[in-house]
Design a protein around this motif. Structure first.
Motif, PDB file in Angstrom:
ATOM      1  N   SER A 144      55.305  42.228  36.808  1.00  0.00           N
ATOM      2  CA  SER A 144      54.188  42.981  36.514  1.00  0.00           C
ATOM      3  C   SER A 144      54.595  44.058  35.289  1.00  0.00           C
ATOM      4  O   SER A 144      53.731  44.994  35.439  1.00  0.00           O
ATOM      5  CB  SER A 144      53.524  43.516  37.707  1.00  0.00           C
ATOM      6  OG  SER A 144      54.254  43.991  38.512  1.00  0.00           O
ATOM      7  N   LEU A 153      51.556  45.128  32.885  1.00  0.00           N
ATOM      8  CA  LEU A 153      50.453  45.806  33.806  1.00  0.00           C
ATOM      9  C   LEU A 153      51.071  47.034  33.972  1.00  0.00           C
ATOM     10  O   LEU A 153      50.213  48.158  33.473  1.00  0.00           O
ATOM     11  CB  LEU A 153      50.126  45.338  35.023  1.00  0.00           C
ATOM     12  CG  LEU A 153      49.695  43.795  35.219  1.00  0.00           C
ATOM     13  CD1 LEU A 153      49.534  43.153  36.834  1.00  0.00           C
ATOM     14  CD2 LEU A 153      48.306  43.697  34.553  1.00  0.00           C
ATOM     15  N   GLU A 178      49.198  48.131  40.136  1.00  0.00           N
ATOM     16  CA  GLU A 178      49.641  47.388  39.123  1.00  0.00           C
ATOM     17  C   GLU A 178      50.486  46.241  39.633  1.00  0.00           C
ATOM     18  O   GLU A 178      51.655  46.265  39.508  1.00  0.00           O
ATOM     19  CB  GLU A 178      50.665  48.442  38.447  1.00  0.00           C
ATOM     20  CG  GLU A 178      49.715  49.656  37.678  1.00  0.00           C
ATOM     21  CD  GLU A 178      50.664  50.696  37.121  1.00  0.00           C
ATOM     22  OE1 GLU A 178      50.501  51.063  36.197  1.00  0.00           O
ATOM     23  OE2 GLU A 178      51.646  50.962  37.857  1.00  0.00           O
ATOM     24  N   TRP A 231      49.976  41.466  39.935  1.00  0.00           N
ATOM     25  CA  TRP A 231      49.129  40.506  39.830  1.00  0.00           C
ATOM     26  C   TRP A 231      48.310  40.254  41.003  1.00  0.00           C
ATOM     27  O   TRP A 231      46.969  39.544  40.987  1.00  0.00           O
ATOM     28  CB  TRP A 231      49.601  39.229  39.229  1.00  0.00           C
ATOM     29  CG  TRP A 231      50.273  39.594  37.903  1.00  0.00           C
ATOM     30  CD1 TRP A 231      51.468  39.545  37.582  1.00  0.00           C
ATOM     31  CD2 TRP A 231      49.472  39.719  36.860  1.00  0.00           C
ATOM     32  NE1 TRP A 231      51.667  39.957  36.135  1.00  0.00           N
ATOM     33  CE2 TRP A 231      50.429  39.931  35.561  1.00  0.00           C
ATOM     34  CE3 TRP A 231      48.046  39.535  36.517  1.00  0.00           C
ATOM     35  CZ2 TRP A 231      50.037  40.126  34.419  1.00  0.00           C
ATOM     36  CZ3 TRP A 231      47.654  39.580  35.166  1.00  0.00           C
ATOM     37  CH2 TRP A 231      48.738  40.073  34.146  1.00  0.00           C
ATOM     38  N   ILE A 242      45.175  42.326  40.523  1.00  0.00           N
ATOM     39  CA  ILE A 242      44.278  41.931  39.331  1.00  0.00           C
ATOM     40  C   ILE A 242      43.701  40.502  39.762  1.00  0.00           C
ATOM     41  O   ILE A 242      42.398  40.670  39.476  1.00  0.00           O
ATOM     42  CB  ILE A 242      45.144  41.839  38.228  1.00  0.00           C
ATOM     43  CG1 ILE A 242      45.898  42.994  37.792  1.00  0.00           C
ATOM     44  CG2 ILE A 242      44.278  41.208  37.012  1.00  0.00           C
ATOM     45  CD1 ILE A 242      44.727  44.152  37.613  1.00  0.00           C
ATOM     46  N   LEU A 292      39.722  39.971  40.740  1.00  0.00           N
ATOM     47  CA  LEU A 292      38.813  38.799  39.882  1.00  0.00           C
ATOM     48  C   LEU A 292      38.288  37.771  40.935  1.00  0.00           C
ATOM     49  O   LEU A 292      37.037  37.533  40.658  1.00  0.00           O
ATOM     50  CB  LEU A 292      39.661  38.350  38.979  1.00  0.00           C
ATOM     51  CG  LEU A 292      40.144  39.051  37.532  1.00  0.00           C
ATOM     52  CD1 LEU A 292      41.085  38.349  36.809  1.00  0.00           C
ATOM     53  CD2 LEU A 292      38.636  39.513  36.828  1.00  0.00           C
TER      54      LEU A 292
END
Length: 154
Positions: A44, A47, A59, A61, A64, A68
């Motif tokens: 990451s 990020l 920070e 994945w 994130i 999403l």
């Protein structure tokens, strides 16, 4: 897109056997947790360089992608399903962060993932029906919410 009740009803059709349901109550959350863990093992650096928050809980994945998915899938079903699954995702991120700080997150996650899927397929062998996701991949996201709803309504 089908509404939540239609998805739950269709998912329930291949989860009638009590033993299979119990297996799912254990294995589906473990799979969800392990997938978040596996995603969190993706480097990451980009990020961290972009956001510069210096917070490993945000920070990564897993955060994130988890956000999403929650926004794109669960929010379309209902605001409260979104809130519930967002909370589950955040707990998974915190738990996986703890594992990552104490041992090899990838090894733990891949081990949990494999063992839980073995359990899932055993449950479907007992049930005598194929897993729902073989019919429609969105059931991979319906499963965790279905389990959460079943367990919180008991």
């Amino acid at each position: 897109m089908k509404n939540a009740e239609e998805l739950f009803q269709e998912y329930s059709e291949s989860h009638q056997n009590e033993k299979n349901q119990i297996i799912h109550y254990i294995c589906v959350p473990v799979i969800f947790f392990s997938i978040i863990g596996l995603i969190m093992t993706i480097p990451s650096g980009i990020l961290k360089d972009t956001f510069k928050l210096y917070n490993p809980l945000i920070e990564n994945w897993g955060f994130i992608i988890g956000i999403l998915i929650s926004v794109l899938f669960y929010l379309r079903l209902s605001f409260w399903y979104f809130i519930k699954m967002l909370a589950v995702t955040l707990v998974c991120i915190a738990g996986n962060n703890w594992i990552n700080n104490n041992t090899n997150l990838f090894i733990v996650s891949i081990t949990l993932f494999i063992l839980a899927w073995i359990g899932q397929f055993y449950g479907h062998k007992i049930e005598g029906k194929k897993p729902s996701f073989l019919k429609d991949l969105q059931f991979l996201l319906v499963g965790p919410l279905w389990v959460l709803e079943k367990l919180t309504k008991r």
